[in-house]
Scaffold this motif. Structure first.
Motif, PDB file in Angstrom:
ATOM      1  N   PHE A  32       0.843  -1.187   0.000  1.00 25.39           N
ATOM      2  CA  PHE A  32       0.000   0.000   0.000  1.00 25.39           C
ATOM      3  C   PHE A  32       0.884   1.246   0.000  1.00 25.39           C
ATOM      4  CE2 PHE A  32      -2.664  -3.275   1.931  1.00 25.39           C
ATOM      5  CZ  PHE A  32      -3.809  -3.153   1.155  1.00 25.39           C
ATOM      6  N   ALA A  33       0.495   2.245  -0.799  1.00 27.47           N
ATOM      7  CA  ALA A  33       1.256   3.491  -0.887  1.00 27.47           C
ATOM      8  C   ALA A  33       0.296   4.671  -0.821  1.00 27.47           C
ATOM      9  CB  ALA A  33       2.047   3.531  -2.182  1.00 27.47           C
ATOM     10  N   PHE A  92       2.241   8.217  -5.504  1.00 28.66           N
ATOM     11  CA  PHE A  92       3.173   7.642  -6.472  1.00 28.66           C
ATOM     12  C   PHE A  92       3.972   8.756  -7.131  1.00 28.66           C
ATOM     13  CE2 PHE A  92      -0.058   4.472  -5.872  1.00 28.66           C
ATOM     14  CZ  PHE A  92       0.686   3.306  -5.787  1.00 28.66           C
ATOM     15  N   TYR A 100       7.013  -4.722 -14.816  1.00 27.51           N
ATOM     16  CA  TYR A 100       5.799  -3.900 -14.707  1.00 27.51           C
ATOM     17  C   TYR A 100       5.395  -3.462 -16.112  1.00 27.51           C
ATOM     18  CZ  TYR A 100       2.710  -0.014 -13.574  1.00 27.51           C
ATOM     19  OH  TYR A 100       1.630   0.841 -13.491  1.00 27.51           O
ATOM     20  N   PHE A 102       8.326   1.952  -7.047  1.00 32.95           N
ATOM     21  CA  PHE A 102       7.075   1.580  -7.696  1.00 32.95           C
ATOM     22  C   PHE A 102       6.497   2.871  -8.292  1.00 32.95           C
ATOM     23  CE2 PHE A 102       7.365  -1.658  -4.277  1.00 32.95           C
ATOM     24  CZ  PHE A 102       7.413  -2.790  -5.083  1.00 32.95           C
ATOM     25  N   ASN A 119       3.947   3.461 -10.285  1.00 34.51           N
ATOM     26  CA  ASN A 119       2.488   3.554 -10.355  1.00 34.51           C
ATOM     27  C   ASN A 119       1.873   2.383  -9.613  1.00 34.51           C
ATOM     28  OD1 ASN A 119       2.231   5.809 -12.352  1.00 34.51           O
ATOM     29  ND2 ASN A 119       3.386   4.359 -13.605  1.00 34.51           N
ATOM     30  N   GLU A 120       0.554   2.490  -9.357  1.00 31.24           N
ATOM     31  CA  GLU A 120      -0.114   1.327  -8.780  1.00 31.24           C
ATOM     32  C   GLU A 120      -0.346   0.298  -9.879  1.00 31.24           C
ATOM     33  OE1 GLU A 120      -4.036   2.023  -7.097  1.00 31.24           O
ATOM     34  OE2 GLU A 120      -4.188   3.870  -8.236  1.00 31.24           O
ATOM     35  N   GLU A 171       0.017  -4.265 -10.932  1.00 33.54           N
ATOM     36  CA  GLU A 171       0.667  -5.549 -10.670  1.00 33.54           C
ATOM     37  C   GLU A 171       2.138  -5.484 -11.074  1.00 33.54           C
ATOM     38  OE1 GLU A 171      -0.095 -10.258 -11.478  1.00 33.54           O
ATOM     39  OE2 GLU A 171      -0.342  -8.915 -13.178  1.00 33.54           O
ATOM     40  N   GLU A 229       0.674  -6.853  -5.778  1.00 30.65           N
ATOM     41  CA  GLU A 229      -0.198  -5.762  -6.201  1.00 30.65           C
ATOM     42  C   GLU A 229       0.186  -4.522  -5.396  1.00 30.65           C
ATOM     43  OE1 GLU A 229      -3.162  -4.196  -8.579  1.00 30.65           O
ATOM     44  OE2 GLU A 229      -2.482  -6.269  -8.616  1.00 30.65           O
ATOM     45  N   VAL A 230       0.401  -3.404  -6.082  1.00 33.93           N
ATOM     46  CA  VAL A 230       0.700  -2.139  -5.412  1.00 33.93           C
ATOM     47  C   VAL A 230      -0.543  -1.274  -5.546  1.00 33.93           C
ATOM     48  CG1 VAL A 230       2.205  -0.132  -5.351  1.00 33.93           C
ATOM     49  CG2 VAL A 230       3.158  -2.378  -5.928  1.00 33.93           C
ATOM     50  N   ARG A 231      -1.078  -0.854  -4.381  1.00 33.22           N
ATOM     51  CA  ARG A 231      -2.346  -0.109  -4.342  1.00 33.22           C
ATOM     52  C   ARG A 231      -2.195   1.223  -3.618  1.00 33.22           C
ATOM     53  NH1 ARG A 231      -5.973  -5.034  -2.047  1.00 33.22           N
ATOM     54  NH2 ARG A 231      -5.684  -6.459  -3.793  1.00 33.22           N
ATOM     55  N   LYS A 232      -2.994   2.176  -4.043  1.00 28.33           N
ATOM     56  CA  LYS A 232      -3.035   3.472  -3.367  1.00 28.33           C
ATOM     57  C   LYS A 232      -4.041   3.405  -2.226  1.00 28.33           C
ATOM     58  CE  LYS A 232      -3.375   8.369  -4.120  1.00 28.33           C
ATOM     59  NZ  LYS A 232      -3.472   9.452  -5.097  1.00 28.33           N
TER      60      LYS A 232
END
Length: 128
Positions: free
Chosen positions: A39-40, A43, A71, A101, A103-104, A106, A124-127
């Motif tokens: 979680f971020a 970005f 990515y 990372f 951007n959000e 996979e 998975e990178v999510r906002k």
């Protein structure tokens, strides 16, 4: 998702992404904080510290290990090393600091052994 591949000269036993991997006694590893989501707040983001653990069995010979982060089709090399495998199972621990990372979405960690893809794990990178 985790993908492990094998062929006639090697077999992937494990590939894990975690907060920390520490070599232990008696050919063991201590793996803390296995995850598949980051979680971020904004970005581009950066993960301060993580580790990957790769274990395989194969012929006793010299191997070239490469770890990539993919990515949207772009593949960035994170680390590489060469080693001689002399026992039944070999383990590679990669410690990664300040992993970007942009951007959000996979991201896929991929392991190449002797220029051949042998394992992958997605996060998975999510906002938030």
């Amino acid at each position: 998702m985790l993908i492990c591949l094998s062929d006639n000269y090697m077999e992937t036993k494990a590939f894990i992404v975690a907060d920390e991997v520490v070599p232990g006694a008696q050919n063991k590893a201590v793996i803390n904080g296995v995850f598949d989501v980051v979680f971020a707040k904004s970005f581009p983001a950066m993960h301060k510290s993580l580790a990957t653990f790769f274990a395989f069995e194969g012929k006793n010979k010299k191997y070239k290990y490469e770890l990539f982060l993919k990515y949207k089709g772009n593949r960035m090399k994170i680390t590489e090393t060469e080693f001689d495998k002399n026992n039944k199972q070999h383990k590679v621990i990669s410690k990664i600091n300040n992993l970007p990372f942009p951007n959000e979405g996979e991201y896929i960690f991929e392991v190449d052994l002797d220029k051949k893809l042998v394992a992958s794990a997605s996060i998975e990178v999510r906002k938030i």
